[in-house]
Design a protein around this motif. Structure first.
Motif, mmCIF file in Angstrom:
data_model
loop_
_atom_site.group_PDB
_atom_site.id
_atom_site.type_symbol
_atom_site.label_atom_id
_atom_site.label_comp_id
_atom_site.label_asym_id
_atom_site.label_seq_id
_atom_site.Cartn_x
_atom_site.Cartn_y
_atom_site.Cartn_z
ATOM 1 N N HIS A 176 0.905 -1.380 0.070
ATOM 2 C CA HIS A 176 -0.004 0.015 0.017
ATOM 3 C C HIS A 176 0.924 1.116 0.023
ATOM 4 O O HIS A 176 0.444 2.324 -0.014
ATOM 5 C CB HIS A 176 -0.891 -0.164 1.395
ATOM 6 C CG HIS A 176 -1.781 -1.219 1.225
ATOM 7 N ND1 HIS A 176 -2.820 -1.660 0.278
ATOM 8 C CD2 HIS A 176 -1.483 -2.440 1.829
ATOM 9 C CE1 HIS A 176 -3.389 -2.739 0.523
ATOM 10 N NE2 HIS A 176 -2.690 -3.459 1.479
ATOM 11 N N CYS A 187 -7.907 0.401 -4.449
ATOM 12 C CA CYS A 187 -7.315 -0.734 -3.766
ATOM 13 C C CYS A 187 -8.133 -1.055 -2.771
ATOM 14 O O CYS A 187 -9.176 -0.233 -2.562
ATOM 15 C CB CYS A 187 -5.839 -0.339 -3.351
ATOM 16 S SG CYS A 187 -5.279 -2.035 -2.179
ATOM 17 N N CYS A 189 -7.814 -1.265 0.065
ATOM 18 C CA CYS A 189 -7.525 -0.255 1.290
ATOM 19 C C CYS A 189 -8.202 0.992 1.250
ATOM 20 O O CYS A 189 -8.126 1.732 2.253
ATOM 21 C CB CYS A 189 -6.062 -0.498 1.581
ATOM 22 S SG CYS A 189 -5.299 0.691 0.414
ATOM 23 N N ASP A 194 -1.670 3.236 -5.266
ATOM 24 C CA ASP A 194 -0.791 2.324 -4.299
ATOM 25 C C ASP A 194 -0.315 1.331 -5.138
ATOM 26 O O ASP A 194 -0.612 0.783 -6.373
ATOM 27 C CB ASP A 194 -1.366 2.026 -3.048
ATOM 28 C CG ASP A 194 -2.339 0.970 -2.953
ATOM 29 O OD1 ASP A 194 -2.693 0.523 -4.075
ATOM 30 O OD2 ASP A 194 -2.498 0.768 -1.738
HETATM 31 ZN ZN LIG Z 1 -3.892 -0.283 -0.929
#
Ligand SMILES: [Zn+2]
Length: 329
Positions: A176, A187, A189, A194
């Motif tokens: 990340h 992503c 996250c 990233d």
């Molecule tokens: Zn990520």
């Protein structure tokens, strides 16, 4: 008395539970990861699978008291230990909305510790590096990094002979690292641009009609657009390895995962160029090697977390994980 240890490999799609004694693996059970019920359903599934594996090995489950766990993350640390905050299992965290639960956190260490006397839990890439440093490609290496390039991107970090854990056990989430301000893919996250959003097996196709194997096949066959996607991804990985090298003074990277396993030989020169073409005093001589433990790195890495020291030399000689292929499920 027979010494018995257990290993759990917790992933988003399956859980594997193994038991072993000094001579090697005795039994291994796998099941699809539970995705519904109470939030402690996953920890209960882990206990049930380990007890079943002990029974299958012909050992009283009560004798199994030491368990190492390799798990997908991230982790959150509470007073009773590690809980999983994994978006690939917890519906309440997943942006995709395709999971049959609203979990936002799964208790793990507290539930396991009520059944087992010793429970050691590590992020899967940290456990993999432990396995590779004990039995695999980088035995006793002091400054090494494990990398997985598969549906996600993960790292395990070792500096001065110490595996890095961090304040909640989340060291190594360098998948990340923010890389490309122009990156559009989201992503898991929540970030765009990233490393994982740029190169993971799930994201590399950039929404094209091809799946990942087809993309690589097209790239190898000379399709210009596919080739650009794939070689750019390799460049991003190489830049991440450079960033880690200048941060940690790494000497060797062990790269595994399905994408690298199938395409690493072809992509390695691109990755190496990005890693080696800057700041030679820091990057000269850094090597990239394949894993030594292959498909069972998670099982072996988890076992290493609780393995008696006197088992290590005999296991290095007999390599009992090679027999895991032959254990009935
Ligand atoms: Zn990520």
């Amino acid at each position: 008395m027979t010494q018995l240890i257990g290993a759990l490999d917790i992933g988003g799609t399956k859980i594997a539970a193994s038991v072993a004694d000094a001579t090697g693996f005795l039994a291994r059970m796998t099941e699809a990861t539970v995705k519904s019920g109470a939030p402690d359903a996953l920890a209960r599934q882990c206990i049930r699978l380990l007890d079943a594996a002990a029974e299958k090995a012909g050992v009283a489950p009560a004798l199994l008291q030491r368990v190492g766990v390799s798990s997908c993350g991230p982790f959150r640390l509470h007073g009773d230990g590690i809980a999983l905050v994994a978006p690939n299992i917890c519906g309440g965290l997943s942006a995709r909305g395709n999971l049959p639960n609203d979990w936002t956190e799964l208790p793990l260490q507290g539930v396991l510790a009520a059944r087992f006397a010793q429970v050691e839990i590590r992020n899967d890439c940290i456990a993999a590096l432990q396995g590779e440093r004990t039995f695999g490609a980088v035995i006793d290496a002091r400054d090494c990094v494990y990398v997985t390039w598969s549906t996600g991107i993960g790292f395990g970090l070792c500096v001065d002979g110490r595996l890095l854990a961090g304040k909640q056990g989340n060291a190594g989430h360098a998948g990340h690292l923010l890389m490309d301000p122009a990156g559009q893919t989201l992503c898991g996250c929540g970030s765009r641009g990233d490393l994982e959003s740029l190169i993971s097996g799930m994201n590399i196709t950039r929404g094209q009609a091809l799946d990942t194997p087809a993309l690589f096949a097209a790239a190898k066959a000379g399709d210009a657009q596919a080739r650009k996607l794939v070689t750019t991804a390799a460049s991003w990985l190489g830049r991440a390895l450079y960033d880690l090298t200048v941060t940690l003074d790494t000497s060797v990277f062990v790269i595994g995962g399905s994408v690298w396993q199938h395409h690493g030989a072809w992509l390695a020169p691109i990755v190496r160029h990005e890693l080696e073409s800057r700041f030679p005093v820091l990057t000269h001589g850094v090597t990239i090697v394949p894993p030594g433990l292959d498909a069972f790195v998670a099982d072996v890495g988890a076992l290493c977390l609780v393995m008696p020291a006197e088992w290590i030399e005999p296991w290095r000689a007999s390599r009992p994980w090679q027999n895991l292929h032959h254990l009935p499920n």
